[in-house]
Design a protein around this motif. Structure first.
Motif, PDB file in Angstrom:
ATOM      1  N   ASN A 166     -44.277  -4.557  61.417  1.00  0.00           N
ATOM      2  CA  ASN A 166     -43.171  -3.616  60.465  1.00  0.00           C
ATOM      3  C   ASN A 166     -42.662  -2.746  61.072  1.00  0.00           C
ATOM      4  N   ARG A 167     -41.484  -3.168  61.919  1.00  0.00           N
ATOM      5  CA  ARG A 167     -40.914  -2.189  62.755  1.00  0.00           C
ATOM      6  C   ARG A 167     -39.953  -1.611  62.145  1.00  0.00           C
ATOM      7  N   LEU A 168     -40.030  -0.161  62.141  1.00  0.00           N
ATOM      8  CA  LEU A 168     -39.077   0.784  61.403  1.00  0.00           C
ATOM      9  C   LEU A 168     -38.529   1.933  62.185  1.00  0.00           C
ATOM     10  N   PHE A 169     -37.149   2.346  61.906  1.00  0.00           N
ATOM     11  CA  PHE A 169     -36.684   3.346  62.530  1.00  0.00           C
ATOM     12  C   PHE A 169     -35.637   4.042  61.663  1.00  0.00           C
ATOM     13  N   LEU A 228     -27.375   4.445  65.850  1.00  0.00           N
ATOM     14  CA  LEU A 228     -27.966   5.366  66.861  1.00  0.00           C
ATOM     15  C   LEU A 228     -29.250   6.071  66.255  1.00  0.00           C
ATOM     16  N   THR A 229     -30.111   5.787  66.900  1.00  0.00           N
ATOM     17  CA  THR A 229     -31.653   5.728  66.624  1.00  0.00           C
ATOM     18  C   THR A 229     -32.007   7.209  66.561  1.00  0.00           C
ATOM     19  N   LEU A 230     -32.381   7.772  65.529  1.00  0.00           N
ATOM     20  CA  LEU A 230     -32.781   9.042  65.266  1.00  0.00           C
ATOM     21  C   LEU A 230     -34.249   9.188  65.709  1.00  0.00           C
ATOM     22  N   LEU A 231     -35.213   8.402  64.936  1.00  0.00           N
ATOM     23  CA  LEU A 231     -36.591   8.324  64.987  1.00  0.00           C
ATOM     24  C   LEU A 231     -37.346   7.261  65.038  1.00  0.00           C
ATOM     25  N   PHE A 232     -38.171   6.538  65.838  1.00  0.00           N
ATOM     26  CA  PHE A 232     -38.829   5.453  65.853  1.00  0.00           C
ATOM     27  C   PHE A 232     -40.033   5.694  65.215  1.00  0.00           C
ATOM     28  N   LEU A 233     -40.464   5.007  64.256  1.00  0.00           N
ATOM     29  CA  LEU A 233     -41.890   5.219  63.561  1.00  0.00           C
ATOM     30  C   LEU A 233     -42.804   4.104  64.138  1.00  0.00           C
ATOM     31  N   GLY A 234     -42.560   2.850  64.720  1.00  0.00           N
ATOM     32  CA  GLY A 234     -43.385   2.225  65.091  1.00  0.00           C
ATOM     33  C   GLY A 234     -43.177   0.631  64.887  1.00  0.00           C
ATOM     34  N   ASP A 235     -44.173  -0.185  65.712  1.00  0.00           N
ATOM     35  CA  ASP A 235     -43.906  -1.470  65.494  1.00  0.00           C
ATOM     36  C   ASP A 235     -44.718  -1.923  64.394  1.00  0.00           C
ATOM     37  N   HIS A 236     -45.852  -1.468  63.924  1.00  0.00           N
ATOM     38  CA  HIS A 236     -46.635  -1.708  62.831  1.00  0.00           C
ATOM     39  C   HIS A 236     -46.892  -0.778  61.820  1.00  0.00           C
ATOM     40  N   VAL A 237     -46.005  -0.343  61.205  1.00  0.00           N
ATOM     41  CA  VAL A 237     -45.759   0.923  60.139  1.00  0.00           C
ATOM     42  C   VAL A 237     -46.652   0.427  58.760  1.00  0.00           C
ATOM     43  N   PRO A 238     -47.803   0.740  58.318  1.00  0.00           N
ATOM     44  CA  PRO A 238     -48.401   0.483  57.369  1.00  0.00           C
ATOM     45  C   PRO A 238     -47.764   0.748  56.013  1.00  0.00           C
ATOM     46  N   GLU A 239     -47.864  -0.109  54.974  1.00  0.00           N
ATOM     47  CA  GLU A 239     -47.135   0.116  53.722  1.00  0.00           C
ATOM     48  C   GLU A 239     -47.093   1.742  53.389  1.00  0.00           C
ATOM     49  N   VAL A 240     -48.490   2.219  53.322  1.00  0.00           N
ATOM     50  CA  VAL A 240     -48.355   3.566  52.940  1.00  0.00           C
ATOM     51  C   VAL A 240     -47.855   4.652  53.567  1.00  0.00           C
ATOM     52  N   ALA A 241     -47.682   4.377  55.055  1.00  0.00           N
ATOM     53  CA  ALA A 241     -46.785   5.396  55.891  1.00  0.00           C
ATOM     54  C   ALA A 241     -45.241   4.921  55.667  1.00  0.00           C
ATOM     55  N   GLU A 242     -44.833   3.990  55.308  1.00  0.00           N
ATOM     56  CA  GLU A 242     -43.439   3.412  54.995  1.00  0.00           C
ATOM     57  C   GLU A 242     -43.148   4.214  53.749  1.00  0.00           C
ATOM     58  N   ALA A 243     -44.076   4.216  52.596  1.00  0.00           N
ATOM     59  CA  ALA A 243     -43.691   4.670  51.518  1.00  0.00           C
ATOM     60  C   ALA A 243     -43.505   6.357  51.787  1.00  0.00           C
ATOM     61  N   ALA A 244     -44.471   6.886  52.315  1.00  0.00           N
ATOM     62  CA  ALA A 244     -44.526   8.249  52.757  1.00  0.00           C
ATOM     63  C   ALA A 244     -43.114   8.911  53.094  1.00  0.00           C
ATOM     64  N   ALA A 245     -42.631   8.033  54.288  1.00  0.00           N
ATOM     65  CA  ALA A 245     -41.481   8.158  54.967  1.00  0.00           C
ATOM     66  C   ALA A 245     -40.362   8.080  54.404  1.00  0.00           C
ATOM     67  N   ARG A 246     -40.174   7.293  53.215  1.00  0.00           N
ATOM     68  CA  ARG A 246     -39.162   7.344  52.306  1.00  0.00           C
ATOM     69  C   ARG A 246     -38.948   8.520  51.386  1.00  0.00           C
ATOM     70  N   GLN A 247     -40.370   8.729  51.095  1.00  0.00           N
ATOM     71  CA  GLN A 247     -40.394  10.084  50.041  1.00  0.00           C
ATOM     72  C   GLN A 247     -39.886  11.134  50.769  1.00  0.00           C
ATOM     73  N   ALA A 248     -40.523  11.351  51.933  1.00  0.00           N
ATOM     74  CA  ALA A 248     -40.183  12.551  52.781  1.00  0.00           C
ATOM     75  C   ALA A 248     -38.897  12.628  53.311  1.00  0.00           C
ATOM     76  N   ALA A 249     -38.044  11.285  53.376  1.00  0.00           N
ATOM     77  CA  ALA A 249     -36.813  11.397  53.915  1.00  0.00           C
ATOM     78  C   ALA A 249     -35.661  11.851  52.744  1.00  0.00           C
ATOM     79  N   SER A 250     -36.227  11.765  51.445  1.00  0.00           N
ATOM     80  CA  SER A 250     -35.468  12.302  50.550  1.00  0.00           C
ATOM     81  C   SER A 250     -35.485  13.816  50.627  1.00  0.00           C
ATOM     82  N   ARG A 251     -36.239  14.383  51.174  1.00  0.00           N
ATOM     83  CA  ARG A 251     -36.219  16.277  51.076  1.00  0.00           C
ATOM     84  C   ARG A 251     -35.544  16.561  52.407  1.00  0.00           C
ATOM     85  N   VAL A 252     -35.177  15.666  53.174  1.00  0.00           N
ATOM     86  CA  VAL A 252     -34.412  16.385  54.386  1.00  0.00           C
ATOM     87  C   VAL A 252     -32.880  16.811  53.940  1.00  0.00           C
ATOM     88  N   ARG A 253     -32.654  18.192  54.200  1.00  0.00           N
ATOM     89  CA  ARG A 253     -31.340  18.622  53.912  1.00  0.00           C
ATOM     90  C   ARG A 253     -30.662  18.882  55.058  1.00  0.00           C
TER      91      ARG A 253
END
Length: 196
Positions: free
Chosen positions: A7-10, A48-73
């Protein structure tokens, strides 16, 4: 213990069509002039890559990343791509970059990174060198080269899932978050941004 499924995410900046086409033209001109080996990057996957989260991102970390991204201003900005170069690694990737990246780019990167760390989302430790890859396995280095400037209006950022398989790489947009013109605009410390 079985390995985590792929689950490669960036997080990335994703250009609009006009920016994408202007970058593709700059890449075409460089290839005509330099005649590299290897393969041109697929224009539809320019980013343009900002942050690389990894090649094997667990579902719980993906959900946390999505929720956290909504707080970035962070505020929208214009990124001027005005020169090309390469990294001196085995693939000799060519890129487009900015000689003077706007401070707002580093503000977005820092706020995104800090928000992920506060949310306990693992982030791969990589130096932030903002660039848009246009060619891989070039076989020859590309010296620093001026290009016709491309003004990229940055109004949001995305989370991308990269699907690697036997066929071509597929990018899937997992989420998109708008930048906020009313966000606070701190001045970054000198030297915070690693320039190309």
């Amino acid at each position: 213990m079985p390995a985590e499924p792929a689950n490669r995410l960036f997080f990335a900046l994703w250009p609009d069509e006009a920016t994408r086409e202007a970058c593709a033209e700059a890449a075409r001109q460089l290839r005509l002039r330099m005649q590299p080996r290897g393969a041109a990057s697929v224009v539809a996957r320019y980013h343009l890559t900002l942050l690389f989260l990894g090649d094997h991102v667990p579902e719980v970390a993906e959900a946390a990343a999505r929720q956290a991204a909504s707080r970035v201003r962070a505020r929208p900005f214009t990124l001027r791509l005005d020169h090309a170069g390469c990294f001196r690694n085995r693939e000799v990737p060519w890129w487009l970059g900015s000689r003077e990246p706007p401070p707002a780019l580093n503000v977005l990167y820092e706020r995104l990174r800090e928000t992920m760390l506060r949310a306990r989302v693992p982030v791969q430790p990589m130096r932030f060198s903002p660039h848009l890859t246009i060619h891989r396995d070039a076989g020859l280095p590309l010296p620093p080269t001026l290009i016709t400037p491309v003004d990229w209006p940055v109004s949001d950022f995305v989370l991308i899932r990269s699907r690697l398989g036997r066929g071509p790489v597929v990018y899937e947009e997992v989420g998109r978050w708008p930048l906020d013109p009313a966000a606070p605009e701190p001045t970054p410390e000198p030297g915070q941004l690693d320039l190309l």
